[in-house]
Design a protein around this motif. Structure first.
Motif, PDB file in Angstrom:
ATOM      1  N   GLN A  35    -105.839  22.869  60.603  1.00  0.00           N
ATOM      2  CA  GLN A  35    -105.202  24.208  61.096  1.00  0.00           C
ATOM      3  C   GLN A  35    -106.105  25.143  60.559  1.00  0.00           C
ATOM      4  OE1 GLN A  35    -101.758  24.251  61.904  1.00  0.00           O
ATOM      5  NE2 GLN A  35    -101.880  26.317  62.605  1.00  0.00           N
ATOM      6  N   GLU A  36    -106.789  25.868  61.287  1.00  0.00           N
ATOM      7  CA  GLU A  36    -107.730  27.078  61.148  1.00  0.00           C
ATOM      8  C   GLU A  36    -106.923  28.313  61.840  1.00  0.00           C
ATOM      9  OE1 GLU A  36    -111.255  25.737  63.227  1.00  0.00           O
ATOM     10  OE2 GLU A  36    -112.012  25.086  61.380  1.00  0.00           O
ATOM     11  N   GLY A  37    -106.696  29.297  60.964  1.00  0.00           N
ATOM     12  CA  GLY A  37    -105.966  30.596  61.250  1.00  0.00           C
ATOM     13  C   GLY A  37    -104.761  30.117  61.998  1.00  0.00           C
ATOM     14  N   ASN A  38    -104.536  30.530  63.275  1.00  0.00           N
ATOM     15  CA  ASN A  38    -103.281  30.257  64.340  1.00  0.00           C
ATOM     16  C   ASN A  38    -103.723  29.088  65.175  1.00  0.00           C
ATOM     17  OD1 ASN A  38    -104.938  31.695  65.684  1.00  0.00           O
ATOM     18  ND2 ASN A  38    -103.533  33.276  66.325  1.00  0.00           N
ATOM     19  N   LYS A  39    -105.144  28.507  65.068  1.00  0.00           N
ATOM     20  CA  LYS A  39    -105.381  27.305  66.109  1.00  0.00           C
ATOM     21  C   LYS A  39    -105.187  26.298  65.225  1.00  0.00           C
ATOM     22  CE  LYS A  39    -109.028  30.455  68.550  1.00  0.00           C
ATOM     23  NZ  LYS A  39    -110.103  30.347  68.764  1.00  0.00           N
ATOM     24  N   GLU A  40    -105.092  25.006  65.980  1.00  0.00           N
ATOM     25  CA  GLU A  40    -105.281  23.931  65.408  1.00  0.00           C
ATOM     26  C   GLU A  40    -106.150  22.773  66.476  1.00  0.00           C
ATOM     27  OE1 GLU A  40    -101.743  20.751  65.637  1.00  0.00           O
ATOM     28  OE2 GLU A  40    -101.396  21.785  63.734  1.00  0.00           O
ATOM     29  N   ARG A  41    -106.842  22.018  65.554  1.00  0.00           N
ATOM     30  CA  ARG A  41    -107.850  21.123  66.273  1.00  0.00           C
ATOM     31  C   ARG A  41    -107.962  19.932  65.521  1.00  0.00           C
ATOM     32  NH1 ARG A  41    -112.845  20.699  63.512  1.00  0.00           N
ATOM     33  NH2 ARG A  41    -113.091  21.843  61.851  1.00  0.00           N
ATOM     34  N   VAL A  42    -108.504  18.862  66.194  1.00  0.00           N
ATOM     35  CA  VAL A  42    -108.469  17.464  65.732  1.00  0.00           C
ATOM     36  C   VAL A  42    -109.890  17.154  65.302  1.00  0.00           C
ATOM     37  CG1 VAL A  42    -108.074  15.156  66.260  1.00  0.00           C
ATOM     38  CG2 VAL A  42    -106.758  16.769  67.134  1.00  0.00           C
ATOM     39  N   GLN A  43    -110.042  16.785  64.042  1.00  0.00           N
ATOM     40  CA  GLN A  43    -111.282  16.744  63.604  1.00  0.00           C
ATOM     41  C   GLN A  43    -111.360  15.107  63.023  1.00  0.00           C
ATOM     42  OE1 GLN A  43    -112.270  17.914  59.584  1.00  0.00           O
ATOM     43  NE2 GLN A  43    -114.084  18.377  59.762  1.00  0.00           N
TER      44      GLN A  43
END
Length: 119
Positions: A35-43
């Motif tokens: 979770q980065e701020g209001n964005k979500e990404r897959v690491q």
């Protein structure tokens, strides 16, 4: 014993069914939701499985990798909603259930033989 049955049924709903069969010694790529701020990404986090614990909803794997010359270990709760995917890159052939001895090894000494008999 009624409470245990209720807990077991709730846990059964939370279990993931699309997971591959993982063994100690396998090299896996775990997609972790960040979770980065209001964005979500897959690491992706790629490394060797050195330990597996428990079963059912509490099942965890410990994944070790070398990052910039330093050994980094992460414990993943494999049925967690934070885990997006688990992909087996290569199968490892090991003779023990916990590979903690890899912590004391460096470079080529950390290699694990590849296993070809499992899909």
């Amino acid at each position: 014993m009624k409470a245990q049955e209720i807990i077991r049924s709730i846990e059964q709903e939370q279990l993931k069914s699309d997971l591959p069969v993982i063994y100690v010694g396998d090299t896996v790529r775990v997609g972790v939701k960040i979770q980065e701020g209001n964005k979500e990404r897959v690491q992706p986090y790629e490394g060797t499985v050195i330990a597996m614990r428990n079963g059912g909803i509490n099942e965890t794997i410990t994944v070790r990798r070398i990052f910039q010359g330093v050994g980094v270990e992460r414990v993943f709760l494999i049925h967690s909603p934070r885990i997006d995917s688990i992909q087996v890159i290569r199968r490892g052939k090991t003779r023990r259930a916990k590979l903690y001895y890899l912590r004391n090894r460096v470079g080529k000494a950390t290699r694990i033989k590849q296993r070809f008999d499992r899909r």
